[in-house]
Motif scaffolding. Structure first.
Motif, PDB file in Angstrom:
ATOM      1  N   GLN A 112     -12.670  -0.182  -6.323  1.00 18.63           N
ATOM      2  CA  GLN A 112     -14.073  -0.181  -5.910  1.00 18.63           C
ATOM      3  C   GLN A 112     -14.211  -1.022  -4.657  1.00 18.63           C
ATOM      4  N   ASP A 139       0.813  -1.217   0.000  1.00 19.28           N
ATOM      5  CA  ASP A 139       0.000   0.000   0.000  1.00 19.28           C
ATOM      6  C   ASP A 139       0.847   1.268   0.000  1.00 19.28           C
ATOM      7  N   LYS A 165     -18.095   1.875  -3.614  1.00 16.36           N
ATOM      8  CA  LYS A 165     -17.569   3.212  -3.843  1.00 16.36           C
ATOM      9  C   LYS A 165     -16.192   3.139  -4.484  1.00 16.36           C
ATOM     10  N   LEU A 166     -15.899   4.093  -5.381  1.00 16.43           N
ATOM     11  CA  LEU A 166     -14.600   4.172  -6.037  1.00 16.43           C
ATOM     12  C   LEU A 166     -13.658   5.024  -5.201  1.00 16.43           C
ATOM     13  N   HIS A 167     -12.447   4.500  -5.009  1.00 16.67           N
ATOM     14  CA  HIS A 167     -11.432   5.206  -4.243  1.00 16.67           C
ATOM     15  C   HIS A 167     -10.203   5.424  -5.131  1.00 16.67           C
ATOM     16  N   LYS A 168      -9.753   6.672  -5.208  1.00 19.38           N
ATOM     17  CA  LYS A 168      -8.561   6.977  -6.002  1.00 19.38           C
ATOM     18  C   LYS A 168      -7.332   6.350  -5.339  1.00 19.38           C
ATOM     19  N   ARG A 169      -6.364   5.997  -6.180  1.00 20.48           N
ATOM     20  CA  ARG A 169      -5.127   5.407  -5.682  1.00 20.48           C
ATOM     21  C   ARG A 169      -3.951   6.258  -6.168  1.00 20.48           C
ATOM     22  N   ARG A 170      -3.175   6.772  -5.234  1.00 25.19           N
ATOM     23  CA  ARG A 170      -2.026   7.608  -5.567  1.00 25.19           C
ATOM     24  C   ARG A 170      -0.713   6.956  -5.154  1.00 25.19           C
ATOM     25  N   PRO A 191      -8.574   3.149 -10.102  1.00 20.29           N
ATOM     26  CA  PRO A 191      -9.276   3.278  -8.816  1.00 20.29           C
ATOM     27  C   PRO A 191      -9.719   1.911  -8.299  1.00 20.29           C
TER      28      PRO A 191
END
Length: 469
Positions: A222, A189, A226-231, A220
């Motif tokens: 899910q 992560d 819900k969709l979560h951005k990944r940086r 992203p």
């Protein structure tokens, strides 16, 4: 004047001829090639995507995804539907990849409980993206593999966890018994995308491949609808993730080799072996600083520690003294307590009397578990533990049989069939003893014997262990 015009015309025709010849040989105009880069370099630059999209490479990737099975992604298309899906949509997908327009779909996030508590988020790409990631992995892996360390054993061809375990034992028995065990906090992560892409660009120069990998990293997730951005981070669950993790941690391997340290690494689990406590504390401090400053990763200071072999566990194994006469500081491999507890829990799930399952199905599932577990732990010295485990497993199987007989009349009838005299069969059939007590008693031990269980397909842990050693 005429002669000058004639010579100028000859030079022009010669230049046109050279340009045509160059175009026929390379497929690239001379001016375009010389103004930017050499034709051979340009061909190599674009060759990576061509290799990924080769029919043979994609076919192998497709078969690999089918063999691994796995769950469907956010689109709900499973491996059994992948072939039909590709027949309809692959031409458009391939075209979008070639023109750099392909956008991977979101990753399906699934929470998996950890053995020591907490949860791990597993990212499941769609089956189409899994095939593409596998195709990329097959092309990129040979490019990076020669640079990987010989002491890196995770997710590499002809490498496995057993080799890492045996190498650890070798270091310990050579006298390197101060073990620096550094835990990377949520490694998958915390991977820095920019740092990872710079490492990939050192080998891969095709901009379309670079762009495709970047989009996979930024897809992203899910989770719970819900969709979560990944940086940052590399999601566990995709075929490309193991290679990317090895690319990042290869810098750590090179640093450890540069310092002349003895180490083993399996994915993000690594240990360093030194001889003195002073050296161990120095190495722990400096390597922690390198990981956080150079690799942009976090070290879990609470779980990182310096330990001796008796307190050291690695990949499910533990280490204990071999008690050889006249030999000091010699250790052998055993199974850790946590691994043995996990095995017993799985056996309980298979042999639980209330689960609606036939006896033959229980035996088949138990044998499958036993083979896989012992193939992994075959390097450990566990004869005594397996002998006790076999007795416990057989009693649980007898308990399942006793529970299946249910009513006293049926129990009496079956005991008589197994050779028990009628009076004793009636006493045991109507006994008020609990089922587990009966299964451990001599009445079932002498009737439902090991020979009879073997006839139904039962295999003991100890026999199989001795067979594969």
């Amino acid at each position: 004047m005429v002669s000058q015009q004639k010579r100028r015309a000859e030079r022009t025709s010669q230049a046109d001829w050279n340009e045509r010849a160059h175009l026929c040989q390379t497929g690239v105009p001379r001016q375009e090639a010389t103004s930017f880069e050499k034709p051979a370099q340009r061909h190599l630059k674009m060759d990576v995507l061509h290799q990924i999209l080769r029919k043979e490479n994609l076919s192998y990737a497709f078969k690999h995804v089918l063999s691994n099975k796995g769950s469907a992604g956010v689109d709900g298309i499973g491996t059994d539907q992948l072939k039909d899906h590709l027949q309809l949509h692959w031409p458009k997908v391939r075209e979008s990849i070639e023109y750099g327009r392909y956008q991977p779909q979101a990753i399906l996030g699934v929470s998996i409980p950890k053995r020591n508590g907490g949860a791990r988020i597993l990212g499941i790409p769609t089956t189409t993206d899994r095939m593409l990631q596998q195709a990329i992995h097959q092309v990129l892996s040979p490019m990076f593999e020669p640079e990987f360390s010989a002491f890196s054993y995770g997710f590499r061809p002809n490498k496995h966890a057993g080799q890492a375990i045996l190498q650890s034992l070798s270091y310990i028995n050579q006298g390197y018994q101060q073990i620096v065990n550094i835990d990377l906090k949520s490694f998958f992560d915390e991977v820095n995308h920019d740092h990872l892409m710079n490492l990939i660009k050192s080998k891969v120069t095709d901009p379309r491949v670079i762009r495709l990998i970047w989009r996979y990293l930024r897809s992203p997730m899910q989770f719970n609808g819900k969709l979560h951005k990944r940086r940052q981070g590399v999601p566990q669950g995709g075929p490309l993730s193991p290679l990317l993790s090895n690319i990042v941690l290869n810098e750590l391997d090179q640093e450890l080799e540069r310092r002349g340290l003895r180490f083993v690494r399996y994915a993000d689990d690594f240990s360093i072996f030194v001889k003195t406590p002073l050296a161990a504390h120095r190495v722990k401090r400096r390597i922690t600083l390198f990981i956080e400053a150079k690799l942009h990763l976090k070290v879990n200071t609470k779980k990182s520690a310096i330990c001796k072999p008796l307190n050291y566990e690695y990949l499910g194994y533990a280490f204990e003294s071999s008690y050889l006469k006249g030999v000091r500081g010699h250790y052998q491999l055993v199974v850790s307590k946590a691994s043995l507890t996990t095995l017993k829990y799985k056996i309980k799930m298979i042999t639980r009397k209330t689960i609606p399952m036939s006896f033959d199905e229980r035996i088949a599932r138990l044998n499958l578990l036993m083979r896989g577990w012992l193939q992994y732990f075959k390097f450990a010295s566990i004869q005594a533990k397996l002998k006790a485990l076999d007795g416990w497993v057989r009693n649980r199987l007898r308990y399942c049989i006793w529970h299946h007989w249910k009513k006293p009349k049926r129990r009496v009838k079956n005991l008589i069939r197994l050779g028990v005299v009628p009076d004793m069969a009636w006493q045991w059939g109507h006994s008020r003893m609990g089922g587990w007590a009966v299964s451990c008693s001599p009445i079932l031990g002498t009737t439902i014997t090991l020979e009879r269980l073997n006839q139904r397909g039962y295999l003991s842990f100890l026999d199989y262990y001795l067979k594969i050693r």
